[in-house]
Design a protein around this motif. Structure first.
Motif, PDB file in Angstrom:
ATOM      1  N   ILE A  36       0.836  -1.210   0.000  1.00  0.00           N
ATOM      2  CA  ILE A  36       0.000   0.000   0.000  1.00  0.00           C
ATOM      3  C   ILE A  36       0.865   1.252   0.000  1.00  0.00           C
ATOM      4  O   ILE A  36       0.571   2.239  -0.687  1.00  0.00           O
ATOM      5  CB  ILE A  36      -0.961  -0.018   1.201  1.00  0.00           C
ATOM      6  N   PHE A  37       1.952   1.233   0.764  1.00  0.00           N
ATOM      7  CA  PHE A  37       2.823   2.411   0.819  1.00  0.00           C
ATOM      8  C   PHE A  37       3.686   2.538  -0.434  1.00  0.00           C
ATOM      9  O   PHE A  37       4.150   3.640  -0.749  1.00  0.00           O
ATOM     10  CB  PHE A  37       3.717   2.349   2.058  1.00  0.00           C
ATOM     11  N   LEU A  38       3.913   1.425  -1.144  1.00  0.00           N
ATOM     12  CA  LEU A  38       4.679   1.492  -2.384  1.00  0.00           C
ATOM     13  C   LEU A  38       3.873   2.142  -3.509  1.00  0.00           C
ATOM     14  O   LEU A  38       4.441   2.744  -4.417  1.00  0.00           O
ATOM     15  CB  LEU A  38       5.114   0.091  -2.813  1.00  0.00           C
ATOM     16  N   LEU A  76     -12.075  11.211   8.847  1.00  0.00           N
ATOM     17  CA  LEU A  76     -10.614  11.335   8.782  1.00  0.00           C
ATOM     18  C   LEU A  76     -10.136  11.345   7.331  1.00  0.00           C
ATOM     19  O   LEU A  76      -9.254  12.137   6.966  1.00  0.00           O
ATOM     20  CB  LEU A  76      -9.971  10.180   9.546  1.00  0.00           C
ATOM     21  N   ILE A  77     -10.713  10.494   6.498  1.00  0.00           N
ATOM     22  CA  ILE A  77     -10.308  10.423   5.091  1.00  0.00           C
ATOM     23  C   ILE A  77     -10.652  11.726   4.369  1.00  0.00           C
ATOM     24  O   ILE A  77      -9.820  12.283   3.634  1.00  0.00           O
ATOM     25  CB  ILE A  77     -10.975   9.225   4.401  1.00  0.00           C
ATOM     26  N   VAL A  78     -11.880  12.219   4.582  1.00  0.00           N
ATOM     27  CA  VAL A  78     -12.293  13.467   3.928  1.00  0.00           C
ATOM     28  C   VAL A  78     -11.446  14.637   4.421  1.00  0.00           C
ATOM     29  O   VAL A  78     -11.016  15.494   3.636  1.00  0.00           O
ATOM     30  CB  VAL A  78     -13.793  13.727   4.187  1.00  0.00           C
ATOM     31  N   GLY A  79     -11.173  14.684   5.730  1.00  0.00           N
ATOM     32  CA  GLY A  79     -10.331  15.754   6.274  1.00  0.00           C
ATOM     33  C   GLY A  79      -8.926  15.725   5.702  1.00  0.00           C
ATOM     34  O   GLY A  79      -8.353  16.769   5.377  1.00  0.00           O
ATOM     35  N   THR A  80      -8.371  14.528   5.558  1.00  0.00           N
ATOM     36  CA  THR A  80      -7.040  14.398   4.968  1.00  0.00           C
ATOM     37  C   THR A  80      -7.033  14.846   3.512  1.00  0.00           C
ATOM     38  O   THR A  80      -6.105  15.531   3.062  1.00  0.00           O
ATOM     39  CB  THR A  80      -6.564  12.934   5.064  1.00  0.00           C
ATOM     40  N   PHE A  81      -8.077  14.467   2.781  1.00  0.00           N
ATOM     41  CA  PHE A  81      -8.179  14.880   1.378  1.00  0.00           C
ATOM     42  C   PHE A  81      -8.245  16.404   1.247  1.00  0.00           C
ATOM     43  O   PHE A  81      -7.533  16.998   0.424  1.00  0.00           O
ATOM     44  CB  PHE A  81      -9.418  14.243   0.749  1.00  0.00           C
ATOM     45  N   LEU A  82      -9.083  17.036   2.065  1.00  0.00           N
ATOM     46  CA  LEU A  82      -9.218  18.493   1.990  1.00  0.00           C
ATOM     47  C   LEU A  82      -7.921  19.189   2.384  1.00  0.00           C
ATOM     48  O   LEU A  82      -7.557  20.215   1.796  1.00  0.00           O
ATOM     49  CB  LEU A  82     -10.367  18.947   2.894  1.00  0.00           C
ATOM     50  N   LEU A  83      -7.227  18.646   3.370  1.00  0.00           N
ATOM     51  CA  LEU A  83      -5.966  19.239   3.813  1.00  0.00           C
ATOM     52  C   LEU A  83      -4.948  19.254   2.681  1.00  0.00           C
ATOM     53  O   LEU A  83      -4.296  20.276   2.421  1.00  0.00           O
ATOM     54  CB  LEU A  83      -5.425  18.466   5.016  1.00  0.00           C
ATOM     55  N   LEU A 115      -7.068   7.135  -0.095  1.00  0.00           N
ATOM     56  CA  LEU A 115      -7.150   5.716  -0.447  1.00  0.00           C
ATOM     57  C   LEU A 115      -6.189   4.884   0.398  1.00  0.00           C
ATOM     58  O   LEU A 115      -6.512   3.760   0.800  1.00  0.00           O
ATOM     59  CB  LEU A 115      -6.836   5.529  -1.930  1.00  0.00           C
ATOM     60  N   ARG A 116      -5.026   5.430   0.673  1.00  0.00           N
ATOM     61  CA  ARG A 116      -4.049   4.710   1.493  1.00  0.00           C
ATOM     62  C   ARG A 116      -4.594   4.464   2.892  1.00  0.00           C
ATOM     63  O   ARG A 116      -4.483   3.345   3.433  1.00  0.00           O
ATOM     64  CB  ARG A 116      -2.742   5.505   1.552  1.00  0.00           C
ATOM     65  N   LEU A 117      -5.195   5.471   3.498  1.00  0.00           N
ATOM     66  CA  LEU A 117      -5.796   5.302   4.826  1.00  0.00           C
ATOM     67  C   LEU A 117      -6.916   4.272   4.783  1.00  0.00           C
ATOM     68  O   LEU A 117      -7.034   3.426   5.674  1.00  0.00           O
ATOM     69  CB  LEU A 117      -6.327   6.639   5.332  1.00  0.00           C
ATOM     70  N   PHE A 118      -7.741   4.355   3.743  1.00  0.00           N
ATOM     71  CA  PHE A 118      -8.866   3.425   3.613  1.00  0.00           C
ATOM     72  C   PHE A 118      -8.373   1.984   3.535  1.00  0.00           C
ATOM     73  O   PHE A 118      -8.876   1.098   4.240  1.00  0.00           O
ATOM     74  CB  PHE A 118      -9.677   3.792   2.368  1.00  0.00           C
ATOM     75  N   PHE A 119      -7.382   1.729   2.685  1.00  0.00           N
ATOM     76  CA  PHE A 119      -6.884   0.370   2.517  1.00  0.00           C
ATOM     77  C   PHE A 119      -6.158  -0.126   3.773  1.00  0.00           C
ATOM     78  O   PHE A 119      -6.252  -1.308   4.126  1.00  0.00           O
ATOM     79  CB  PHE A 119      -5.947   0.292   1.311  1.00  0.00           C
ATOM     80  N   LEU A 120      -5.434   0.760   4.461  1.00  0.00           N
ATOM     81  CA  LEU A 120      -4.746   0.355   5.686  1.00  0.00           C
ATOM     82  C   LEU A 120      -5.742  -0.095   6.748  1.00  0.00           C
ATOM     83  O   LEU A 120      -5.558  -1.141   7.392  1.00  0.00           O
ATOM     84  CB  LEU A 120      -3.898   1.519   6.220  1.00  0.00           C
ATOM     85  N   VAL A 121      -6.803   0.682   6.940  1.00  0.00           N
ATOM     86  CA  VAL A 121      -7.812   0.318   7.934  1.00  0.00           C
ATOM     87  C   VAL A 121      -8.542  -0.952   7.513  1.00  0.00           C
ATOM     88  O   VAL A 121      -8.822  -1.832   8.344  1.00  0.00           O
ATOM     89  CB  VAL A 121      -8.810   1.480   8.138  1.00  0.00           C
ATOM     90  N   LEU A 122      -8.828  -1.086   6.226  1.00  0.00           N
ATOM     91  CA  LEU A 122      -9.548  -2.263   5.738  1.00  0.00           C
ATOM     92  C   LEU A 122      -8.731  -3.535   5.936  1.00  0.00           C
ATOM     93  O   LEU A 122      -9.245  -4.555   6.414  1.00  0.00           O
ATOM     94  CB  LEU A 122      -9.897  -2.075   4.265  1.00  0.00           C
TER      95      LEU A 122
END
Length: 265
Positions: A36-38, A76-83, A115-122
């Motif tokens: 995911i990080f790659l 958290l995902i939406v906040g990160t995207f807006l940031l 997307l990275r946060l989403f996949f990590l949590v999933l």
């Protein structure tokens, strides 16, 4: 609000992922996190999406259950995207909002991080959903065994990590109960001035910490009453068994990581 938290919960089942060795699942999850990080291109994230969907399909966890569990992290995902969208100044300007300009590179970077946060949590949620707390503790302990020669208490560290993961949904449930109780007493968490919201958060955090410490104390007393003495001379009811399918699964994830590295270049 917190009733659909899935991190730390175990969903019994008989899927391929449920039958895998806990150590193999831990290794596979670590490799998937590296994958995911790659990923840093659209092709890379497309490959990660395909792989994650494949893991979900062999997990046997209902899709509706997964989607409800992912809902709490959307903020958290939406906040990160807006940031990233408003602060990253790369590419062409596509819009201007007040004193801020939105760049194409910022939109892309925000989508990638979201997307990275989403996949990590999933991925980590699928690990806990398909692995019982006992197997997770045993797997962590055996993976940390080589560090015992350096003085690392493998059993105690594994136990603390598994207990921490297990109590995540419990603490969220406690928080939801406290929010309802404080709201009934007139506390406002979503409206009012900043001072009023701060006071409302204090009325949530203080009893939540008190209950958390009380639970920890009760757990410690229960373990002492049962003669718990760490990993010293402890036997296990069920022994973990590493099978050929566990090796194959880890190799598939490792090869996928290598292929992804070259595929997106």
């Amino acid at each position: 609000m917190f009733k659909h938290i899935i991190i730390g919960q175990y969903l019994p089942g008989n899927s391929f992922l449920h039958r895998m060795d806990a150590r193999a699942k831990l290794i596979a999850v670590l490799l998937m996190i590296m994958v995911i990080f790659l990923a840093d291109t659209w092709r890379g994230y497309g490959a990660v999406t395909v792989g994650t969907v494949g893991v979900w399909m062999i997990s046997g966890v209902p899709l509706r259950y997964i989607l409800k569990g992912m809902y709490p992290i959307l903020i958290l995902i939406v906040g990160t995207f807006l940031l990233h969208a408003f602060l990253t100044q790369e590419g062409e300007v596509i819009a201007t909002v007040g004193a801020f300009s939105v760049y194409s590179g910022g939109i892309e970077q925000g989508l990638f991080i979201g997307l990275r946060l989403f996949f990590l949590v999933l991925v980590t949620s699928l690990l806990t959903l398909t692995t019982s707390p006992i197997d997770l503790t045993d797997g962590l302990e055996q993976m940390l065994q080589p560090l015992k020669r350096f003085g690392v208490p493998a059993h105690e560290v594994a136990l603390m990590m598994s207990i921490a993961i297990r109590f995540i949904p419990t603490l969220f449930q406690e928080a939801e109960k406290i929010i309802k109780a404080q709201t009934a007493r007139g506390a406002k968490f979503n409206s009012g001035s900043m001072k009023q919201r701060t006071q409302a958060m204090i009325s949530l955090l203080v009893p939540l910490f008190i209950r958390a410490f009380k639970r920890a104390e009760d757990l410690a007393l229960a373990m002492e009453a049962r003669g718990y003495n760490g990993g010293e001379k402890r036997t296990k009811l069920r022994a973990l068994t590493w099978r050929r399918k566990d090796t194959i699964a880890c190799l598939i994830v490792a090869v996928s990581a290598v292929l992804l590295f070259f595929f997106q270049r």
